[in-house]
Design a protein around this motif. Structure first.
Motif, PDB file in Angstrom:
ATOM      1  N   GLY A   1      39.732  39.531  44.946  1.00 50.56           N
ATOM      2  CA  GLY A   1      40.406  40.220  46.037  1.00 50.56           C
ATOM      3  C   GLY A   1      41.579  41.072  45.611  1.00 50.56           C
ATOM      4  N   PHE A   2      42.275  40.695  44.549  1.00 49.33           N
ATOM      5  CA  PHE A   2      43.413  41.480  44.074  1.00 49.33           C
ATOM      6  C   PHE A   2      42.946  42.819  43.517  1.00 49.33           C
ATOM      7  CE2 PHE A   2      46.463  42.905  40.942  1.00 49.33           C
ATOM      8  CZ  PHE A   2      47.684  42.710  41.580  1.00 49.33           C
TER       9      PHE A   2
ATOM     10  N   ALA B   1      34.435  32.218  38.010  1.00 49.16           N
ATOM     11  CA  ALA B   1      33.074  32.723  37.854  1.00 49.16           C
ATOM     12  C   ALA B   1      32.178  32.279  39.011  1.00 49.16           C
ATOM     13  CB  ALA B   1      32.492  32.242  36.526  1.00 49.16           C
ATOM     14  N   ARG B   2      32.366  31.060  39.470  1.00 51.12           N
ATOM     15  CA  ARG B   2      31.563  30.538  40.581  1.00 51.12           C
ATOM     16  C   ARG B   2      31.781  31.383  41.836  1.00 51.12           C
ATOM     17  NH1 ARG B   2      29.809  25.080  42.221  1.00 51.12           N
ATOM     18  NH2 ARG B   2      29.888  24.886  44.500  1.00 51.12           N
ATOM     19  N   ASN B   3      33.041  31.740  42.130  1.00 52.68           N
ATOM     20  CA  ASN B   3      33.334  32.576  43.302  1.00 52.68           C
ATOM     21  C   ASN B   3      32.666  33.936  43.185  1.00 52.68           C
ATOM     22  OD1 ASN B   3      36.712  31.345  43.061  1.00 52.68           O
ATOM     23  ND2 ASN B   3      35.084  30.546  44.377  1.00 52.68           N
TER      24      ASN B   3
ATOM     25  N   LEU C   1      35.937  39.299  51.775  1.00 50.13           N
ATOM     26  CA  LEU C   1      35.994  40.463  52.655  1.00 50.13           C
ATOM     27  C   LEU C   1      35.205  41.600  52.020  1.00 50.13           C
ATOM     28  CD1 LEU C   1      37.223  41.597  55.277  1.00 50.13           C
ATOM     29  CD2 LEU C   1      39.192  42.336  53.928  1.00 50.13           C
ATOM     30  N   ALA C   2      34.168  42.059  52.704  1.00 49.37           N
ATOM     31  CA  ALA C   2      33.298  43.119  52.182  1.00 49.37           C
ATOM     32  C   ALA C   2      33.373  44.341  53.081  1.00 49.37           C
ATOM     33  CB  ALA C   2      31.854  42.630  52.101  1.00 49.37           C
TER      34      ALA C   2
ATOM     35  N   GLY D   1      40.418  41.435  49.329  1.00 43.05           N
ATOM     36  CA  GLY D   1      41.730  40.908  49.634  1.00 43.05           C
ATOM     37  C   GLY D   1      41.791  39.487  50.142  1.00 43.05           C
ATOM     38  N   ALA D   2      40.658  38.869  50.393  1.00 43.15           N
ATOM     39  CA  ALA D   2      40.677  37.505  50.923  1.00 43.15           C
ATOM     40  C   ALA D   2      41.065  36.481  49.864  1.00 43.15           C
ATOM     41  CB  ALA D   2      39.317  37.149  51.518  1.00 43.15           C
TER      42      ALA D   2
END
Length: 360
Positions: A234-235, A154-156, A129-130, A147-148
């Motif tokens: 996201g957190f 690291a890949r994400n 979510l951007a 938040g998603a």
């Protein structure tokens, strides 16, 4: 040739149909090259369109007998996707009947439905979510994830950087957006192993990407306008965004209290009103409304639940621009330009880094 269409979940948000339709009418005046698919209760939508004759000729109604509740669990909403306004708006994108879907409804339900219906793009593991965050610089900051995904490797984070840069090139007109990873310090030794691995990946691949990687940033630098894209899990992203929104409200409330404290203060307010109006406009969330789920095989925009008609129109404007600028194709091309083997390297390095991980 038929005009591109934006599907609007007209039952989402705190104010419901009235604000959704009014927002679509405002958007129509700005973007006459688009049509709208209003999804929701047919009778209520037809009645609301009576107040907006200019929109009526550019909008179709898709009846949805139910709506997703604000406190509904994503798993429950998924089971009712085929009969809810949110689910049918996303399905219109899946079937190619709309170029994008816009909703002010339940974020968790929207994420779950969009991911299940549209799937992620090849080379992308998770959508993010951007959103645009106001800054002191020449343009807004693209920030993701908000938040998603509460936990990311690291890949994400690497993939988020690619997607965020593609988004920044569209919304801010940048050729090579400056990207930083949100961390607790700017030194290379700070943060978790995942953050350090992501930084290493971005350094290695930066020559093949349409972005400039500039290391780490701390949260207090997010509003300065010194860089273009902030990447985080996201957190942390959601916490940072809420803290920034709270700080903006605090400043606004403090100014109102200060200006009403005495007759002299009230006079000062009248003198400085142009400046305070500009500040209010700059910090108004409706002016920056419209978060995007990047990484999906389709455009889905999330509006603030409490957005005004102006805010809803701005969220729709985000959707129209992403359709016009071919966001999906741009992200796909950027991901394809990088060797997939590159983003598997951190998994092999993690064991060596874990022992030395530090948060200070």
């Amino acid at each position: 040739m038929s005009l591109p269409t934006i599907a609007v979940d007209a039952m989402g948000g705190d104010e419901g149909v009235r604000v959704m339709v009014e927002g679509a009418a405002l958007a129509r005046r700005r973007h006459a090259s688009f049509r709208f698919l209003l999804v929701g209760d047919e009778k209520r939508l037809a009645s609301a369109l009576d107040d907006h004759p200019d929109l009526r000729g550019a909008a179709d109604i898709l009846h949805a007998p139910e709506a997703v509740a604000g406190d509904e669990k994503p798993t429950q909403a998924l089971r009712r996707a085929k009969v809810t306004s949110m689910g049918l708006a996303i399905d219109a994108v899946k079937r190619g009947e709309a170029g994008a879907a816009v909703s002010a409804g339940n974020t968790g339900a929207l994420m779950a439905m969009a991911k299940l219906a549209l799937r992620t793009l090849p080379g992308i593991d998770r959508p993010a979510l951007a959103a645009l965050v106001p800054t002191m610089g020449a343009h807004d900051l693209v920030m993701l994830d908000l938040g998603a995904n509460t936990e990311c490797d690291a890949r994400n984070l690497y993939q988020f950087a690619i997607m965020g840069a593609a988004y920044a090139r569209i919304v801010n007109g940048l050729e090579s957006p400056c990207v930083r990873l949100l961390n607790i310090g700017t030194e290379e030794t700070k943060g978790t192993g995942h953050l350090r691995d992501a930084a290493a990946l971005l350094k290695e691949a930066s020559g093949n990407l349409a972005l400039t990687f500039d290391g780490f940033t701390e949260a207090d630098k997010l509003s300065r306008g010194d860089f273009d894209v902030a990447v985080t899990d996201g957190f942390s992203g959601n916490v940072a965004l809420k803290a920034m929104e709270g700080a903006a409200r605090f400043v606004g409330d403090l100014l109102r209290r200060s200006f009403s404290s005495s007759l002299r203060s009230k006079l000062g307010f009248l003198i400085s009103r142009p400046a305070t109006d500009l500040l209010r406009h700059h910090l108004d969330p409706n002016q920056h409304n419209g978060a995007v789920f990047l990484g999906l095989n389709g455009v889905v925009v999330k509006s603030h639940g409490g957005a005004s008609a102006v805010g809803m129109a701005n969220a729709i404007a985000v959707a129209t621009r992403l359709v016009e600028e071919n966001l999906i194709e741009r992200i796909s091309a950027d991901v394809a330009a990088v060797d997939p083997d590159t983003i598997r390297q951190p998994a092999r390095r993690r064991a060596a880094n874990t022992e030395g991980e530090t948060a200070l």
